[in-house]
Design an enzyme around this catalytic site. Structure first.
Site, short mmCIF file in Angstrom:
data_model
loop_
_atom_site.label_atom_id
_atom_site.label_comp_id
_atom_site.label_asym_id
_atom_site.label_seq_id
_atom_site.Cartn_x
_atom_site.Cartn_y
_atom_site.Cartn_z
CE LYS A 53 -3.67 -2.47 2.02
NZ LYS A 53 -4.76 -2.64 3.00
CD GLN A 97 -3.90 -4.23 5.89
OE1 GLN A 97 -3.89 -3.45 5.80
NE2 GLN A 97 -4.00 -5.77 5.44
CG ASP A 120 -10.03 -0.40 4.57
OD1 ASP A 120 -9.62 -0.86 3.38
OD2 ASP A 120 -9.50 -0.39 5.63
N1 L34 Z 1 -8.19 -2.76 6.61
N2 L34 Z 1 -7.51 -4.83 6.25
C1 L34 Z 1 -7.91 -3.55 5.65
N3 L34 Z 1 -8.15 -3.15 4.51
C2 L34 Z 1 -7.98 -4.23 3.60
O1 L34 Z 1 -8.11 -3.99 2.22
C3 L34 Z 1 -7.43 -5.51 4.00
N4 L34 Z 1 -7.13 -6.52 3.01
C4 L34 Z 1 -7.26 -7.70 3.33
C5 L34 Z 1 -6.43 -8.21 4.83
N5 L34 Z 1 -6.73 -6.91 5.58
C6 L34 Z 1 -7.18 -5.58 5.11
C7 L34 Z 1 -5.89 -6.41 2.35
O2 L34 Z 1 -5.16 -5.17 2.13
C8 L34 Z 1 -6.53 -8.51 1.96
N6 L34 Z 1 -5.80 -7.42 1.74
C9 L34 Z 1 -4.73 -7.77 0.84
C10 L34 Z 1 -3.89 -6.65 0.20
C11 L34 Z 1 -2.95 -6.94 -0.83
C12 L34 Z 1 -2.81 -8.34 -1.27
C13 L34 Z 1 -3.29 -9.31 -0.69
C14 L34 Z 1 -4.44 -8.97 0.22
C15 L34 Z 1 -1.74 -8.70 -2.41
O3 L34 Z 1 -0.98 -7.67 -2.55
N7 L34 Z 1 -1.46 -9.69 -2.54
C16 L34 Z 1 -0.28 -10.07 -3.53
C17 L34 Z 1 0.97 -11.03 -2.86
C18 L34 Z 1 1.34 -10.32 -1.68
C19 L34 Z 1 2.35 -11.31 -0.98
O4 L34 Z 1 3.19 -12.14 -1.55
O5 L34 Z 1 2.39 -11.38 0.29
C20 L34 Z 1 -0.78 -10.90 -4.70
O6 L34 Z 1 -0.29 -10.86 -5.91
O7 L34 Z 1 -1.86 -11.59 -4.47
#
Ligand code: L34
Length: 285
Positions: A53, A97, A120
């Protein structure tokens, strides 16, 4: 064989567009949008998402502040920090988060965020407005999913959509967005009988449960669009995997999102969109 919907590529394009928009906004209003992200504790997955982020904000030209707090932070201290950010005129978006450590009441924390800074879209006022069809901040993950569906040129109106999962963050708002796009929507969940049969009816199948490979190829209607919201760690390999067995399901689907590189990056990109939206709402108030 179905086409992969590349969330990373789409994110790059959208962030490029937003970077131009932010430059223009800065010229017009004399400041850029700003986002504060609070991370409590040291959950490695949360740390990774939060890093994403902050990096995206940098790419788009949004000012960001990361506030990290130890896992034993009291609810009182966290709420005081939120109050401070709520009152700070230079901050447009506040995000805490999730998940939070067990001793902190998540609901109370979400309620404490000023709803006009709720990037959010989790605050009750935003949720109510979403369901009433009023202007609101739409939660990032389902918002990103709708963009990915639109990107395929897949027309949703009149189609059958099945959302597996009923969380406040993904499943429930996802249902409302699909409904607004005139889909006929079914919500399935852990207690659904004959899940495979229900899923096989779906022209649009959204899996948001958090169980590795819950959705297998036999549960996918030929030609369906399959959206995988799951972010699970494979306990054996430690690798990230979704709720869908992508390798087999992609043989049946017309379009499918990968994990990683699908919905996750789009969640982050939509957070940038929401931050700009909160900034504009505050300026035009
Ligand atoms: N307050 N909490 C709040 N807002 C959110 O919107 C979230 N979420 C979920 C968990 N808690 C939260 C996220 O940000 C899930 N989430 C989230 C954000 C980004 C990614 C996955 C979940 C992401 O970038 N995933 C990458 C891989 C990252 C890695 O390797 O760790 C992907 O390519 O899927």
């Amino acid at each position: 064989m179905g086409a992969i919907i590349d969330g990373k590529q789409l994110s790059l394009r959208l962030k490029g567009e937003m970077a131009d928009e932010v430059k223009a906004l800065d010229a017009k209003y004399g400041r850029v949008p700003s986002l504060a992200v609070i991370l409590v504790g040291e959950n490695p997955a949360s740390q990774s998402y939060v890093r994403g982020k902050i990096k995206a904000a940098e790419e788009v030209g949004i000012k960001s502040e990361l506030i990290t707090m130890p896992a034993d932070t009291t609810e009182e201290v966290l709420l005081a920090e939120i109050d401070r950010l709520n009152a700070d005129k230079d901050i447009d978006g506040v995000l805490v988060q999730l998940p939070l450590p067990k001793h902190i009441d998540e609901e109370r924390v979400i309620d404490a965020i000023a709803f006009e800074k709720d990037v959010d879209g989790f605050h009750p006022a935003n949720v109510a407005n979403l369901w009433l069809g009023k202007p609101c901040i739409v939660p990032c993950t389902p918002k990103g999913v709708m963009q990915m569906i639109a990107e395929c040129g897949f027309s949703v109106a009149g189609k059958k959509a099945v959302v597996v999962g009923r969380s406040n963050i993904v499943g429930k708002p996802m249902v409302k967005l699909l409904l607004d796009a005139n889909a006929t929507v079914t919500i399935a969940h852990s207690r659904t009988q004959n899940l495979a049969e229900v899923c096989r009816e779906a022209d649009i199948l959204v899996a948001a449960v958090g169980r590795k490979h819950l959705i297998t190829a036999d549960m996918v209607k030929p030609g369906a669009i399959v959206i995988d919201v799951g972010v699970n760690r494979d306990p054996e390999t430690g690798k990230l995997c979704g709720d869908v067995d992508t390798a087999s399901a992609k043989e049946v689907a017309s379009f499918i999102t990968p994990v990683p590189g699908g919905v996750g990056p789009m969640t982050i990109t939509m957070l940038m969109k929401n931050t700009i939206e909160c900034y504009l709402n505050r300026i035009n108030k």
